[in-house]
Design a protein around this motif. Sequence first.
Motif, PDB file in Angstrom:
ATOM      1  N   ALA A   1       0.836  -1.204   0.000  1.00 34.13           N
ATOM      2  CA  ALA A   1       0.000   0.000   0.000  1.00 34.13           C
ATOM      3  C   ALA A   1       0.869   1.252   0.000  1.00 34.13           C
ATOM      4  O   ALA A   1       0.583   2.220  -0.708  1.00 34.13           O
ATOM      5  N   ALA A   2       1.938   1.219   0.794  1.00 27.15           N
ATOM      6  CA  ALA A   2       2.848   2.369   0.881  1.00 27.15           C
ATOM      7  C   ALA A   2       3.509   2.654  -0.461  1.00 27.15           C
ATOM      8  O   ALA A   2       3.696   3.815  -0.845  1.00 27.15           O
ATOM      9  N   ILE A   3       3.865   1.603  -1.191  1.00 25.30           N
ATOM     10  CA  ILE A   3       4.498   1.771  -2.501  1.00 25.30           C
ATOM     11  C   ILE A   3       3.522   2.423  -3.481  1.00 25.30           C
ATOM     12  O   ILE A   3       3.859   3.387  -4.177  1.00 25.30           O
ATOM     13  N   PHE A   4       2.284   1.914  -3.517  1.00 25.01           N
ATOM     14  CA  PHE A   4       1.275   2.511  -4.402  1.00 25.01           C
ATOM     15  C   PHE A   4       0.966   3.953  -3.985  1.00 25.01           C
ATOM     16  O   PHE A   4       0.766   4.832  -4.835  1.00 25.01           O
ATOM     17  N   GLU A   5       0.915   4.193  -2.678  1.00 26.33           N
ATOM     18  CA  GLU A   5       0.656   5.540  -2.174  1.00 26.33           C
ATOM     19  C   GLU A   5       1.738   6.517  -2.627  1.00 26.33           C
ATOM     20  O   GLU A   5       1.449   7.633  -3.061  1.00 26.33           O
ATOM     21  N   THR A   6       2.990   6.073  -2.543  1.00 24.59           N
ATOM     22  CA  THR A   6       4.116   6.931  -2.922  1.00 24.59           C
ATOM     23  C   THR A   6       4.125   7.209  -4.420  1.00 24.59           C
ATOM     24  O   THR A   6       4.392   8.337  -4.856  1.00 24.59           O
ATOM     25  N   ILE A   7       3.835   6.182  -5.209  1.00 25.84           N
ATOM     26  CA  ILE A   7       3.757   6.380  -6.666  1.00 25.84           C
ATOM     27  C   ILE A   7       2.670   7.393  -6.995  1.00 25.84           C
ATOM     28  O   ILE A   7       2.871   8.307  -7.808  1.00 25.84           O
ATOM     29  N   GLY A   8       1.504   7.236  -6.355  1.00 27.43           N
ATOM     30  CA  GLY A   8       0.404   8.168  -6.590  1.00 27.43           C
ATOM     31  C   GLY A   8       0.760   9.586  -6.174  1.00 27.43           C
ATOM     32  O   GLY A   8       0.434  10.546  -6.872  1.00 27.43           O
ATOM     33  N   GLN A   9       1.429   9.707  -5.023  1.00 29.86           N
ATOM     34  CA  GLN A   9       1.802  11.033  -4.531  1.00 29.86           C
ATOM     35  C   GLN A   9       2.765  11.734  -5.473  1.00 29.86           C
ATOM     36  O   GLN A   9       2.681  12.943  -5.704  1.00 29.86           O
ATOM     37  N   PHE A  10       3.681  10.967  -6.041  1.00 30.16           N
ATOM     38  CA  PHE A  10       4.658  11.524  -6.976  1.00 30.16           C
ATOM     39  C   PHE A  10       3.958  12.186  -8.165  1.00 30.16           C
ATOM     40  O   PHE A  10       4.243  13.329  -8.533  1.00 30.16           O
ATOM     41  N   PHE A  11       3.005  11.465  -8.765  1.00 30.75           N
ATOM     42  CA  PHE A  11       2.299  12.009  -9.924  1.00 30.75           C
ATOM     43  C   PHE A  11       1.275  13.061  -9.525  1.00 30.75           C
ATOM     44  O   PHE A  11       0.989  13.989 -10.290  1.00 30.75           O
ATOM     45  N   TYR A  12       0.738  12.939  -8.304  1.00 37.32           N
ATOM     46  CA  TYR A  12      -0.286  13.878  -7.834  1.00 37.32           C
ATOM     47  C   TYR A  12       0.238  15.316  -7.781  1.00 37.32           C
ATOM     48  O   TYR A  12      -0.432  16.253  -8.221  1.00 37.32           O
ATOM     49  N   VAL A  13       1.433  15.482  -7.227  1.00 38.39           N
ATOM     50  CA  VAL A  13       1.995  16.821  -7.061  1.00 38.39           C
ATOM     51  C   VAL A  13       2.098  17.554  -8.392  1.00 38.39           C
ATOM     52  O   VAL A  13       1.784  18.741  -8.502  1.00 38.39           O
ATOM     53  N   PHE A  14       2.489  16.821  -9.431  1.00 43.63           N
ATOM     54  CA  PHE A  14       2.684  17.457 -10.729  1.00 43.63           C
ATOM     55  C   PHE A  14       1.366  17.703 -11.461  1.00 43.63           C
ATOM     56  O   PHE A  14       1.283  18.561 -12.339  1.00 43.63           O
ATOM     57  N   SER A  15       0.331  16.944 -11.108  1.00 39.95           N
ATOM     58  CA  SER A  15      -0.975  17.181 -11.731  1.00 39.95           C
ATOM     59  C   SER A  15      -1.699  18.340 -11.051  1.00 39.95           C
ATOM     60  O   SER A  15      -2.326  19.167 -11.713  1.00 39.95           O
ATOM     61  N   ILE A  16      -1.602  18.426  -9.720  1.00 38.60           N
ATOM     62  CA  ILE A  16      -2.316  19.464  -8.969  1.00 38.60           C
ATOM     63  C   ILE A  16      -1.682  20.833  -9.169  1.00 38.60           C
ATOM     64  O   ILE A  16      -2.329  21.863  -8.998  1.00 38.60           O
ATOM     65  N   SER A  17      -0.401  20.868  -9.539  1.00 38.07           N
ATOM     66  CA  SER A  17       0.299  22.141  -9.680  1.00 38.07           C
ATOM     67  C   SER A  17      -0.129  22.892 -10.951  1.00 38.07           C
ATOM     68  O   SER A  17       0.063  24.102 -11.047  1.00 38.07           O
TER      69      SER A  17
END
Length: 302
Positions: A231-247
Amino acid sequence: MWFIFALLTTLSWGCADLFYKKGNTEGDKYSHLKTVIMVGLVMGIHGFFYMTVNNIDFSPKYLITYLPVSAMYILSMAIGYAGLRYIELSISSPIQNSSGAVTSILIFIFFTHTISVLEGLGIVIITVGITILAILEKNKAKEEEILSLEEDKRYRKSFLAIIFPILYCIIDGLGTFADAIYLDELSLISEEHALLAYEFTFLICGIIAFIYLKYKKESFNILREKDMGIAAIFETIGQFFYVFSISDKAIIAAPLIASYSIVSVILSRIVLKEKLTRQQYATVMLVMIGIALLGLAEGLAG
């Protein structure tokens, strides 16, 4: 590219939800803290690796600058982990991911954006759906007081159980709103520094949680926490892409990413074999329709 990043975030976080649910059981009162440790560890490792490979100059001041956002995200997630011990993923995920509606409302109120008819309809549908789910949970809790206690203990719920995803929804919505201010509206911090600040803050929280478990003499073995680790691995992958989409397109990306509850619900039915009442299924679908309307409205506006 923001759309691709948002889509990857959606898929990653949908998978993360599945393993969060598998790892957080009602029998372990510290499971949410163990999850915080695992997520903090993975995010910390990724943060140091990402910073080194890209030769990013990161100052501790960014931890302080981004702390309001990091704190709300991490708090909401810890509450979400705790709530998964008492309520089905099929119910909690759509409620939690309605935070996009909270974000859109706040952005509309405080910045020069308008809400279309579709957006307004989506927000109303989500609000009504969450209210109905709360009522259904309360009624089901009363029925379970009458029934025998032979049901799987993991799925014994009370009206209070639904409070966890609702709190997650509100706090995460506030966090995403703050994120939109930091990364999009006012550009107070860069995407890379925001990502690293969040991951290192989560690492610090994980260390604090680990120390607390040791103080409580609670056993914890990283190698045994497979579900939480995945779960932590998927969470981190999602967070990585999230920052660049929300910006780039915060008001559009926020409700779109929130639709990852659809992935969570599908996986909970296939893998966890969760079963809900017809009324619950109908209401969950209602909430997801509301989320979809938000995403559609913002997509058309973009």
